[in-house]
Design an enzyme around this catalytic site. Structure first.
Site: not given
Length: 281
Positions: A10, A129
């Site tokens: 990330d 998600e």
């Protein structure tokens, strides 16, 4: 089927970060250092996600991707802030092999079909998600888990596959960064209903969690971050004195890619063996 192990990196600005529920991001170091190490240790692929790209409506990964692709020769997936065919083309030209799409394709599902027809379905990964609701359903979210959509995550997975997605990256926002294990129910519900590979993401904190989501969740691949990142930091503590990981780091049972693959193979789950693994074993 051979299971793929995919480190997730990330990125916020120039830094590799890690948080809990995709929030409270903590800087760990330079992503290139981690990427190079994981490549040498036998990663099957790498996943780069710009975790603030949708918020600021731009992707800042292309320079990092260009540098990484010159010395790492495994598939590289790039996601975050890609909103058009032009954005996808730019990511691929920078050195990405695949792109991960979420916010843009929920706003315009036909972008999946257009992208698959233009670049090939194997290039298009749809990121889902999800957050579990009180009634047991899962809702799909966008903007790195910030914005709800009202879409049922399982139904959306089916539609994304029908539109031409080559893979699904399924992340549990509830579990992400908690080190409590993957959401096996979410992964299995999607994996059992689509004919394309499902990558489980969010929640790995120990070796056992990886095996669980493969056997019980029917995942075709696993993406993980904390387990690998904190093993890397332990090995390189002198070079990263300020990256202890805080509360999250204290809950993780760090493991290397070699340890993960060795355990999976020992339990009759086939993994890919790379020449880099032999060289750096």
């Amino acid at each position: 089927m051979t299971v793929r192990i995919i480190p997730r990196l990330d990125i916020k600005g120039p830094n590799l970060v890690k948080g809990i529920h995709l929030e409270g991001l903590r800087v760990l170091g330079q992503p290139e250092d981690f990427a190079r190490f994981y490549y040498e240790q036998g990663a099957d692929e790498l996943l780069y996600m710009d975790v603030v790209a949708s918020l600021y409506q731009r992707n800042s990964l292309l320079d990092i991707v260009a540098r990484t692709s010159k010395e790492i020769f495994i598939p590289l997936t790039v996601g975050g802030g890609l909103r058009s065919l032009e954005d996808i083309r730019a990511a691929l030209r920078a050195g990405a092999d695949k792109v991960s799409l979420n916010t843009a394709v929920i706003a315009n599902p036909e972008l999946i079909r257009q992208a698959s027809e233009t670049f090939g379905s194997s290039t298009i990964v749809v990121s889902i998600e999800a957050i579990r609701k009180p009634d047991g359903r899962y809702e799909a979210y966008t903007d790195n888990g910030r914005e709800h959509t009202g879409l049922d995550a399982v139904e959306w997975a089916l539609r994304a596959a029908e539109l031409g997605a080559g893979e699904l990256l399924v992340t549990s926002i509830d579990r992400e960064g908690t080190a409590k294990g993957y959401d096996i129910e979410l992964t299995r519900k999607i994996a059992d209903q689509v004919s394309i590979p499902v990558i489980a993401c969010g929640g790995a904190g120990a070796l056992a969690h990886v095996e669980d989501v493969i056997r019980q969740g029917h995942a075709d691949a696993v993406s993980l971050a904390s387990v690998l990142h904190y093993e890397f930091l332990q090995r390189n503590a002198a070079a990263f004195p300020n990256a202890s990981g805080g509360e999250l780091g204290s809950r993780v049972q760090p493991a290397s890619l070699k340890q993960i693959k060795t355990q999976l193979t020992h339990h009759n789950i086939p993994c890919r063996i790379h020449s880099t693994e032999v060289l750096h074993a």
